[in-house]
Scaffold this motif. Sequence first.
Motif, PDB file in Angstrom:
ATOM      1  N   ARG A  86     -28.247  25.272 -16.290  1.00 54.22           N
ATOM      2  CA  ARG A  86     -27.434  24.235 -15.659  1.00 54.22           C
ATOM      3  C   ARG A  86     -26.793  24.639 -14.337  1.00 54.22           C
ATOM      4  N   ALA A  87     -26.521  25.923 -14.141  1.00 49.59           N
ATOM      5  CA  ALA A  87     -25.758  26.323 -12.955  1.00 49.59           C
ATOM      6  C   ALA A  87     -26.027  27.775 -12.585  1.00 49.59           C
ATOM      7  N   ARG A  99     -19.302  28.826  -8.833  1.00 48.60           N
ATOM      8  CA  ARG A  99     -20.297  28.087  -9.602  1.00 48.60           C
ATOM      9  C   ARG A  99     -20.962  27.056  -8.712  1.00 48.60           C
ATOM     10  N   SER A 137     -23.840  24.017  -9.361  1.00 49.70           N
ATOM     11  CA  SER A 137     -24.653  23.293 -10.330  1.00 49.70           C
ATOM     12  C   SER A 137     -26.105  23.240  -9.839  1.00 49.70           C
TER      13      SER A 137
END
Length: 191
Positions: free
Chosen positions: A92-93, A107, A109
């Motif tokens: 996801r990230a 982070r 995405s």
Amino acid sequence: MTTDSATDSETAAAIDDWLARGDDETVRWAGRPRIQTVIPAAVVGGAIAVAAVAVAVVNDAPALALAALVGLLLPAWSYLRVTNTRFVVTDRALYRKSGVLSRTVQRVSLDRVQNSALSQGVTGSLFGYGTVSVEAAGGGAIRFEDVDDPGAVRDRIEGRDDRDGDELPGTVEQWVAVRDEVRALRAALER
């Protein structure tokens, strides 16, 4: 380091200490900068320490020998910086944790990733390490510096490691439908 069945639980436990990932978020790759990146700091630090001691002895000024501490702290700081930096790619990230005295977690995405780049200097090309840079939609970027096999890391980010190189996306029926549509378009253009 890549995750494998023997180290999955160890890697996940170490990552989960700082990464708040969901139960359904899977780690695809975890790594850190190469420890060899400390070598230049060790060489410079050693030179500073030797020079400080030599100047202190020649000038008969023991207080100048304290400058040798700077030379010793330089490689220690560099080592702590490298060992406290982590990179993680999940399904996801992308995550980057860094910091010696404090912690910064970045982070991005995966659905926001617009562009990725791989760079290797001369020594990186010779010894198989480099930097993977990723740009995100709406601004923002993340860099994985001095990682082993940066091409494989980039492939994991782009999701290419999950596919067989000879496998085409879609089913045979979907490709037959595409072929039939192209034939119909060609026939219409030839009239």
